[in-house]
Design an enzyme around this catalytic site. Sequence first.
Site, short mmCIF file in Angstrom:
data_model
loop_
_atom_site.label_atom_id
_atom_site.label_comp_id
_atom_site.label_asym_id
_atom_site.label_seq_id
_atom_site.Cartn_x
_atom_site.Cartn_y
_atom_site.Cartn_z
CG ASN A 40 -3.43 1.74 -4.59
OD1 ASN A 40 -3.78 0.97 -6.06
ND2 ASN A 40 -3.91 1.39 -3.31
CG HIS A 106 3.37 2.47 2.70
ND1 HIS A 106 3.28 0.93 1.65
CD2 HIS A 106 3.17 2.29 3.32
CE1 HIS A 106 2.05 0.79 3.16
NE2 HIS A 106 1.94 2.02 3.66
CE1 TYR A 171 1.36 5.87 4.32
CE2 TYR A 171 2.61 5.43 6.57
CZ TYR A 171 1.66 5.52 5.54
OH TYR A 171 0.94 4.03 5.20
CG HIS A 191 2.34 0.67 11.71
ND1 HIS A 191 0.63 -0.10 11.71
CD2 HIS A 191 2.01 0.79 10.35
CE1 HIS A 191 0.34 -0.11 11.28
NE2 HIS A 191 1.26 -0.08 9.77
CG HIS A 248 -2.48 2.44 14.46
ND1 HIS A 248 -3.17 1.17 13.86
CD2 HIS A 248 -1.13 1.90 13.71
CE1 HIS A 248 -2.80 0.25 13.58
NE2 HIS A 248 -1.60 0.02 13.49
ZN ZN Z 1 0.47 -0.71 13.67
#
Ligand code: ZN
Length: 480
Positions: A40, A106, A171, A191, A248
């Site tokens: 990607n 990422h 990111y 995360h 999230h």
């Molecule tokens: Zn997570």
Amino acid sequence: MNALRKTVRLAAPTLLCSLLLCGISSAGMVDYFTDNGFANPLAVMQHPCAEYYNGKTYIAYQGPHEDPYACAYDHAAKQWSGPVKAGENPMGKTPDPVDPKVPDNHGRPAMIVDGKGYVHLVFGGHGGEFRLGLNALGTPGKGKQTHVVSKNPQDISLWEVLNNVDPFGTYSQFVKMDDGNIYLFYRHGSHRSDWVYQKSTDNCRTFAPPVSILKHKVQESDPNVHDAWYAWFEKGKGDTISASYVYHPCKVKGHTKERYNGYFMKMNCADESWENASEDVLALPVTKEYADKNTLVCNTGSERSNHGTCRVDDEGHPHLFFRQGKGQVRYYRWLGNAWQPPVAVPGGDGDMIVESPQVVRMLLSGGNEVCWWKTTDGGLTWGKESCLISSPGSGYVASALVRNANPDGRMAVSEHNGAQNHLYRKLFLLGDSGPVRRPEEGASNLGDRLKNLEAVQPAPKPDKAGKKHRNKSEEGDGDE
Ligand code: ZN
């Protein structure tokens, strides 16, 4: 003298070829500018990945070994340069994986051109490995957020590493202000980490320490769940920066990729204070409870939501979309006292241009094409305009719009062909009249890679892998 003669000898056939090419149409030209995008290679999240600066469009993408590569297009001379490898991604794998689940993705690069014309890339991070030290603002991940800069201004041929940003980022996103200050936003770990920014007032030669803006924490009601975020940052009106984000619920046991809701807030760069759309001053870093009360754009309940982009109109009012629902995005805008109810626009992902509060255009990938959608009534109804690229056998993955774009180069996209048995992607620079073309010789950069690939690894079943990957790309990466 010898060197000079050699130069002349080489230049003569080149000139002859150019003249011949001018005379005999566009034989040997292809629509893509390179074929060595890997897995990607581009996304809306890591942005900008391209910028128009002083006559050239510079583009950064993930190439072989997930390393960052750069190309440049000179609009007046209609000439491409690159790709040039700009650095080493610690998460890259050898040999080339053929399973779309294996690349991390990422660490693809974000790019900015500074006030002096130097090109900067930040890449290679997915939260930072444990061995990089204590991460006070989050949890360890993989890779190492890495910053490189071109050795010379407006020249992508040589690069050097600058060790001046935290290694724990992922990111990565650049925001450049009118006064030349540059902000680097990113999630400070995997995360369960805060979202932060680091500010540079000297063209990215030094950065202030990270400042937390979105807080990660354990939920009081359920210690198995951490509050976590996905955010997208862009310059707003004047000296402001817009942040749009989704929530999230990160589960320790039984982890899922679920994300919900949509939120908005903006920073006044003069004093680095934040406010919501109603211009109430906010206390940072924002927690889940505080965001629900003060920055909520939409509560999606049990329906999933994913980040889109956010741009502002002349009044400074935000226009946003989130990826909500199947095969569509949902558009929202601030009316001055409330959020306009959502309106669905067909498409997978992309970006938008706000021409006025009433006139907005979105450039969206979806199905087998990348097309403009336009509203002239403030987003209540949308009509499909021209498609910049389409192919019956391929899907396309969008990136954010080229910063300061020339109309001939609005967005870079990658092509995902379900029939192929490898992860290399053709990359296109789409402008108002379609892809910017390039002689095939310059666009063909795979060499023996595909041959070598077949020698070391069995190919997966093409249909299944291709289809699966295309769907995955439209949803974004695994985001672990
Ligand atoms: Zn997570």
